[in-house]
Design a protein around this motif. Structure first.
Motif, PDB file in Angstrom:
ATOM      1  N   GLY A  59     -10.064   3.066   1.510  1.00  0.00           N
ATOM      2  CA  GLY A  59     -10.934   2.336   0.591  1.00  0.00           C
ATOM      3  C   GLY A  59     -11.705   3.304  -0.274  1.00  0.00           C
ATOM      4  N   SER A  60     -12.457   2.774  -1.217  1.00  0.00           N
ATOM      5  CA  SER A  60     -13.262   3.606  -2.109  1.00  0.00           C
ATOM      6  C   SER A  60     -14.724   3.226  -1.987  1.00  0.00           C
ATOM      7  CB  SER A  60     -12.807   3.437  -3.560  1.00  0.00           C
ATOM      8  OG  SER A  60     -11.469   3.843  -3.722  1.00  0.00           O
ATOM      9  N   ASP A 119      -2.027  -1.790  -2.555  1.00  0.00           N
ATOM     10  CA  ASP A 119      -0.975  -1.130  -3.313  1.00  0.00           C
ATOM     11  C   ASP A 119      -0.738  -1.820  -4.659  1.00  0.00           C
ATOM     12  OD1 ASP A 119       1.168   0.521  -3.919  1.00  0.00           O
ATOM     13  OD2 ASP A 119       2.623  -0.716  -2.829  1.00  0.00           O
ATOM     14  N   GLU A 120      -0.676  -1.019  -5.722  1.00  0.00           N
ATOM     15  CA  GLU A 120      -0.393  -1.451  -7.086  1.00  0.00           C
ATOM     16  C   GLU A 120      -1.599  -2.049  -7.817  1.00  0.00           C
ATOM     17  OE1 GLU A 120       3.029  -3.971  -7.302  1.00  0.00           O
ATOM     18  OE2 GLU A 120       4.329  -2.584  -6.207  1.00  0.00           O
ATOM     19  N   ASP A 131      -1.309   0.766   0.495  1.00  0.00           N
ATOM     20  CA  ASP A 131      -2.316  -0.110   1.091  1.00  0.00           C
ATOM     21  C   ASP A 131      -3.251   0.703   1.971  1.00  0.00           C
ATOM     22  OD1 ASP A 131      -1.325  -2.500   0.019  1.00  0.00           O
ATOM     23  OD2 ASP A 131       0.045  -2.830   1.693  1.00  0.00           O
ATOM     24  N   GLY A 132      -4.535   0.294   2.008  1.00  0.00           N
ATOM     25  CA  GLY A 132      -5.467   0.870   2.959  1.00  0.00           C
ATOM     26  C   GLY A 132      -5.175   0.379   4.372  1.00  0.00           C
ATOM     27  N   ALA A 133      -5.802   1.006   5.360  1.00  0.00           N
ATOM     28  CA  ALA A 133      -5.552   0.647   6.766  1.00  0.00           C
ATOM     29  C   ALA A 133      -5.848  -0.822   7.039  1.00  0.00           C
ATOM     30  CB  ALA A 133      -6.394   1.538   7.680  1.00  0.00           C
ATOM     31  N   MET A 134      -6.895  -1.358   6.393  1.00  0.00           N
ATOM     32  CA  MET A 134      -7.251  -2.754   6.627  1.00  0.00           C
ATOM     33  C   MET A 134      -6.159  -3.687   6.121  1.00  0.00           C
ATOM     34  SD  MET A 134      -9.764  -4.506   7.981  1.00  0.00           S
ATOM     35  CE  MET A 134      -8.657  -5.724   8.665  1.00  0.00           C
TER      36      MET A 134
END
Length: 594
Positions: free
Chosen positions: A239-240, A121-122, A140-143
């Motif tokens: 994620g990307s 995040d951010e 935030d991603g799940a990880m």
């Protein structure tokens, strides 16, 4: 902006991000810039479970842990250019000071580094493309959510190659990441920044991704530990990537660590947190202590050793590491035997054919690793390389290896066929010709046929594995140690020792064993001239020089079946213990922390 005017946007974006990173480092509070103290060293040398216990018992403050690793990460970055986004002191310290960190969690107060592909995040998740800079994530991603739930503190993101299809880690946005042992060489890829940071002691545990060896090759190149999890065992969403939607050979998020003890504790802790509650892609499969103990307590394991994939024979340095590990296991009382290609398999590999599998009625015959390389390569790039190319702006540098893939993909069919005929019938290089032959974009119908062949190939492998009653398989992570910068232009196809297990979706781990010896690891006088090697081997050996590589790490790879991470982790411990007892060089020496 419309091409070609987006070239200026690209250059401006790269300059802005590098200046932003430099400013964040320059503006760090004094606590992150002072020399390492004895208290810092006490923190930096402890295993993570000991640090967690110290936090639980209020012996150590999480802020002190963050600052010790923060200052070490900054020094590692100045040497290797391993960091992209820096989340301390701001978000990281706020997470601790605001009381959001779980002081009873299994990873309480532990700083965790993550590959630039993971959403925080951010912060941007640029994946090395300038197009995605100044686009901070809103969640935030799940990880990251899972790490915070465990009490961990995500504190940096790490460098990677543009396209994510390389064992180097260079891009225009962040620059070139260097191997901490020798700055002329790559730290690996695509999780190279993570490996450089871990090897330098700037982090103890980290997160990477792996689609063809991207956490295992960096561990081998840089001298740390990694585990390639099977799909569905480790959180992935949030994620990307450079190839969204690619499912022929699935990418996975996987853990990396500075030590095996940390890798074990970290992996076990994350899975015990039931990540399937946060990520739909994770199987509801708990950590199986009984499977771990089965390998940890067995008096005698059956371990097959794959010395050669029939495409590129391992270099003297990598062969020596593999021999040391297999001999140590034998001396420890285990049944260790060679998995050799038959004459028919060698002939198959040199025929360049992908449409004529071996007779699956003969269970003790290893399915051709070369067939696996052909299938995996076509599945991974079945879109004709269009997706990873679509993210580039005008003038943006590609990875030298990925550029080779797209160059051959774009050749007109008739020119490609003429080149194929030249390579196969004039140069007599059936291996390289076999990889060139079908190298073009696939229709949906063609893709389905490749998937069907993949499933047949997987079925033959499990039949072969079971026929030998294997507990584990031992092999090299790559045919050579680290490549010099730019070396992937020639060595792009030298990936089969890791790529094979991605195709099969087997669990696999890498641990460091030794370092390149400038005398013992030279090529023998009988080694053939480069022009007599097949195209894949020629690209790999073009840059092999034991004297120039002296001191670079060399690892081995341990493989188990699908979703058997517990076996791999326990097996890596058996290998490490056997080497400590029986190897002439003793246990691997980690880099000293400044």
């Amino acid at each position: 902006m419309i091409s070609p005017f987006d070239y200026f946007t690209h250059r401006f974006a790269c300059k802005r991000k590098q200046e932003e990173r430099a400013r964040r480092i320059a503006d760090l509070p004094p606590a992150y810039l002072r020399p390492t103290t004895s208290a810092d060293r006490s923190i930096l040398t402890k295993d993570i479970q000991d640090l967690v216990q110290d936090v639980h018992n209020e012996i150590t403050n999480p802020i002190d842990i963050l600052r010790a690793y923060g200052k070490t990460a900054v020094r590692a970055h100045k040497r290797t250019n391993c960091l992209t986004e820096i989340a301390f002191p701001g978000p990281a310290e706020s997470f601790i000071n605001d009381g959001d960190v779980d002081l009873e969690g299994p990873l309480t107060g532990i700083p965790v580094s993550v590959k630039d592909t993971v959403n925080i995040d951010e912060f941007d998740t640029s994946v090395g493309y300038s197009r995605y800079t100044s686009c901070p994530k809103s969640e935030d991603g799940a990880m990251i959510k899972l790490l915070k739930q465990a009490g961990a503190v995500p504190f940096v993101k790490t460098n990677l190659p543009v396209t994510l299809l390389s064992f180097e880690s260079t891009n225009d946005v962040w620059g070139q990441c260097k191997n901490p042992h020798n700055h002329k060489y790559s730290p690996g890829g695509s999780t190279g920044g993570e490996a450089a940071l871990l090897a330098s002691g700037g982090s103890r545990i980290g997160i990477g991704t792996d689609v063809a060896g991207s956490v295992r090759v960096p561990a081998h190149y840089s001298g740390c530990y990694s585990l390639r999890c099977s799909t569905g065992r480790w959180p992935k969403s949030g994620g990307s990537t450079s190839m969204a939607g690619q499912e022929g050979v699935l990418a996975v998020l996987s853990p990396m660590a500075r030590t095996l003890n940390d890798l074990t504790y970290f992996t076990r802790s994350i899975i015990q947190l039931q990540p399937w509650r946060l990520d739909h892609s994770v199987h509801p499969l708990k950590w199986r202590t009984e499977m771990e103990n089965e390998i940890a307590e067995a008096k005698q394991l059956r371990i097959g050793v794959m010395h050669n994939d029939g495409v590129v024979a391992p270099s003297p340095a990598c062969s020596r590491a593999l021999e040391e590990a297999s001999m140590a296991l034998q001396r420890d009382g285990h049944i260790v035997f060679d998995l050799e290609l038959s004459d028919e398999q060698h002939a198959y590999a040199h025929s360049g054919k992908v449409d004529k599998p071996f007779d699956s009625k003969v269970p003790a015959r290893m399915p051709s690793p070369y067939e696996g390389l052909q299938l995996a390569s076509l599945l991974l790039n079945s879109d004709g390389c269009r997706t990873f190319l679509s993210h580039f702006r005008t003038g943006e540098s590609s990875d030298p290896g990925a550029a080779q893939l797209s160059f051959y993909m774009r050749l007109p069919r008739f020119m490609k066929y003429l080149w194929y005929c030249w390579v196969k019938y004039v140069k007599r290089d059936h291996i390289w010709a076999g990889l060139l032959y079908d190298w073009h974009a696939k229709s949906a119908a063609d893709q389905w046929k490749l998937v069907a062949k993949r499933e047949d190939y997987r079925a033959r492998w499990i039949k072969y594995w079971n026929s030998l009653n294997l507990d584990l398989l031992l092999t090299v992570p790559n045919a050579t140690p680290a490549v010099p910068h730019g070396g992937m232009k020639d060595a792009v196809s030298n990936c089969n020792y890791t790529f094979l297990w991605n195709l099969l979706d087997y669990s696999a781990g890498v641990l460091p064993v030794t370092h390149v010896d400038p005398l013992h690891d030279q090529l023998p006088p009988t080694f053939p001239p480069l022009k007599r090697l097949n195209g894949v081997a020629r690209g790999a050996y073009k840059h092999y020089d034991a004297r120039a590589m002296a001191g670079l790490p060399v690892g081995v790879q341990l493989v188990a079946g699908r979703l058997q991470e517990e076996k791999v982790i326990a097996g890596m411990k058996r290998v490490e213990d056997a080497l400590a007892k029986h190897s002439l060089t003793g246990p691997y020496r980690l880099m000293e922390v400044d």
